[in-house]
Design a protein around this motif. Structure first.
Motif, short mmCIF file in Angstrom:
data_model
loop_
_atom_site.label_atom_id
_atom_site.label_comp_id
_atom_site.label_asym_id
_atom_site.label_seq_id
_atom_site.Cartn_x
_atom_site.Cartn_y
_atom_site.Cartn_z
N GLN A 1 0.63 -0.99 -0.14
CA GLN A 1 0.05 -0.04 0.27
C GLN A 1 1.03 1.49 -0.45
O GLN A 1 1.72 1.55 0.74
N LEU A 2 1.03 1.97 -0.58
CA LEU A 2 1.30 3.61 -1.18
C LEU A 2 1.08 4.40 -0.10
O LEU A 2 1.81 5.19 0.51
N ASN A 3 0.56 4.99 0.12
CA ASN A 3 0.12 5.99 1.39
C ASN A 3 -1.06 5.21 2.47
O ASN A 3 -2.63 4.74 2.24
N GLY A 4 -1.25 5.49 3.17
CA GLY A 4 -2.23 5.47 4.45
C GLY A 4 -4.26 6.38 4.15
O GLY A 4 -3.64 6.74 3.64
N ALA A 5 -4.63 5.26 4.27
CA ALA A 5 -6.20 5.71 4.04
C ALA A 5 -6.78 5.94 5.59
O ALA A 5 -8.54 6.66 5.58
N ALA A 6 -6.47 5.57 6.80
CA ALA A 6 -7.09 6.85 7.53
C ALA A 6 -7.75 8.55 8.34
O ALA A 6 -6.79 9.02 7.30
N ASN A 7 -8.29 9.02 8.08
CA ASN A 7 -9.18 10.08 8.47
C ASN A 7 -10.28 10.64 9.94
O ASN A 7 -10.78 9.45 10.17
N PRO A 8 -10.80 11.95 10.39
CA PRO A 8 -11.56 11.84 10.88
C PRO A 8 -12.27 11.33 10.63
O PRO A 8 -13.52 10.80 12.08
N PHE B 1 -2.44 -11.53 -8.12
CA PHE B 1 -1.25 -12.43 -8.99
C PHE B 1 -0.16 -13.08 -7.54
O PHE B 1 0.41 -13.07 -7.50
N THR B 2 -1.99 -14.24 -6.55
CA THR B 2 -1.53 -14.36 -5.26
C THR B 2 0.19 -13.85 -5.27
O THR B 2 1.12 -15.03 -4.54
N ALA B 3 0.39 -12.42 -4.53
CA ALA B 3 1.25 -11.87 -4.10
C ALA B 3 0.60 -11.74 -2.48
O ALA B 3 -0.28 -11.44 -1.60
N ARG B 4 1.95 -11.68 -1.92
CA ARG B 4 1.85 -10.94 -0.17
C ARG B 4 1.48 -9.82 -0.37
O ARG B 4 1.61 -9.00 -1.07
N THR B 5 1.03 -9.28 0.50
CA THR B 5 0.34 -8.07 0.31
C THR B 5 0.33 -7.37 1.80
O THR B 5 0.71 -7.94 3.07
N GLU B 6 1.01 -6.08 1.85
CA GLU B 6 1.69 -5.16 2.76
C GLU B 6 0.87 -4.15 3.18
O GLU B 6 0.28 -2.53 2.37
N GLN B 7 -0.01 -3.74 4.04
CA GLN B 7 -0.64 -2.75 4.29
C GLN B 7 0.07 -2.08 4.71
O GLN B 7 1.14 -2.10 5.36
N PHE B 8 -0.52 -0.67 5.41
CA PHE B 8 0.25 0.59 5.28
C PHE B 8 -0.58 1.75 6.47
O PHE B 8 -1.45 2.58 6.24
N PRO B 9 -1.26 0.91 7.69
CA PRO B 9 -2.08 1.24 8.65
C PRO B 9 -2.25 3.09 9.45
O PRO B 9 -1.51 2.44 10.67
N VAL B 10 -1.58 3.97 8.77
CA VAL B 10 -2.17 4.89 9.13
C VAL B 10 -2.16 5.86 8.58
O VAL B 10 -3.14 5.45 7.20
N PRO B 11 -2.35 7.45 9.72
CA PRO B 11 -3.46 8.00 8.61
C PRO B 11 -3.15 8.14 7.16
O PRO B 11 -1.80 8.28 6.57
#
Length: 317
Positions: free
Chosen positions: A140-147, A166-176
């Motif tokens: 994930q390129l950028n965080g997605a949280a907001n108020p 693509f049977t790929a491993r995913t890496e989330q970016f859990p920031v705002p």
């Protein structure tokens, strides 16, 4: 993968239809079934990746526009043939399907692929078909949280579809998407868990994104999802902001350096983004034309997928 009777029939139907140029009625007789069943088997063959279709463009309008964009901007351009009567939602669906097909030919094993979130990326992820790889990572390129919302499920759905295709491993970016203060982002960027994701991002071979724009008929998620306050939106307009990549804003020159909110954004610095070897951008609809011009002026794009109408307006200046 274990072969099923349906899979065997789909493969046989595909071989007869695409390789031997047999009509559906003839295939139906050979398989002892109906024409409608053969049609469903062929759809199953395409959907599950048994069949891969490539198109060699002839000297038509889309091919000519693609060549002109490539010459003018030094990029790989893919202009999608579209009907001038389509609305922006229909354009998005058509362009997203074309982009998804192209990604199936680009993403391969052992790649690290950065994926932004947004309305266009949601459409692209929904149009992906299976292209199994191994040792591939989708980050994930950028965080997605907001108020208003955590944004986790929205961004996660997009990431998950890419990972499954693509049977790929995913890496989330859990920031705002945006921190309240630049100092908070600086402190978070020192955290071990965050640094691990940033390291994966720095290893990207390919970044896949669209451009955010307030003027688009299909409103960009960052402008309609509670990410910006009215005061922030006014400030961006006053500074001449024309768009964003992964919530990092830029002006008509593709410059992001003097835009204060970028110090609080969690998307990649645009100088870092330019270092990614392949930067695949998907655009549909004339509402993103100013953002597209800015991104091209700033050298943010190496590969561009866009609709015919937007391509014509871009070349018209």
């Amino acid at each position: 993968m274990q072969s099923t009777p349906k899979a065997k029939d789909a493969l046989r139907a595909a071989q007869l239809y695409y390789l031997q140029d047999m009509k559906m009625e003839v295939i139906a007789r050979e398989l002892g079934t109906s024409r409608s069943t053969v049609s469903r088997l062929l759809s199953h063959a395409k959907r599950t990746g048994m069949v891969s279709i490539s198109i060699s463009p002839s000297a038509n309008m889309s091919a000519l526009l693609s060549n002109q964009l490539a010459e003018n901007y030094g990029i790989a351009a893919h202009v999608v043939p579209t009907d001038g009567q389509m609305d922006d939602a229909e354009l998005l669906s058509r362009v997203a399907a074309h982009a998804a097909h192209l990604l199936g030919t680009i993403i391969s094993s052992s790649m690290t692929v950065g994926v932004a979130w947004g309305s266009t990326m949601q459409a692209v992820s929904s149009a992906l078909s299976p292209h199994p790889t191994h040792d591939t990572v989708i980050v994930q390129l950028n965080g997605a949280a907001n108020p208003v919302t955590s944004g986790v499920r929205y961004a996660s759905d997009i990431l998950t579809r890419f990972g499954q295709a693509f049977t790929a491993r995913t890496e989330q970016f859990p920031v705002p998407a945006f921190f309240d203060r630049a100092s908070t982002r600086e402190a978070m960027w020192q955290e071990t868990s965050v640094r691990r994701v940033l390291k994966v991002q720095h290893e990207m071979n390919l970044a896949v994104f669209s451009l955010g724009a307030a003027s688009s008929a299909v409103a960009s998620q960052v402008y309609r999802g509670g990410y910006l306050s009215p005061a922030e939106s006014r400030a961006l307009q006053k500074m001449g902001v024309v768009g964003d990549v992964a919530t990092v804003f830029f002006d008509k020159h593709g410059d992001s350096s003097q835009i204060e909110i970028n110090a609080r954004a969690t998307g990649p610095n645009l100088d870092e983004l330019r270092k990614v070897p392949q930067r695949f951008c998907v655009i549909s609809g004339r509402g993103k034309l100013d953002a597209l011009r800015g991104a091209l002026n700033g050298g943010l794009i190496t590969d561009l997928v866009l609709d015919e109408g937007t391509a014509l307006r871009l070349l018209d200046g």
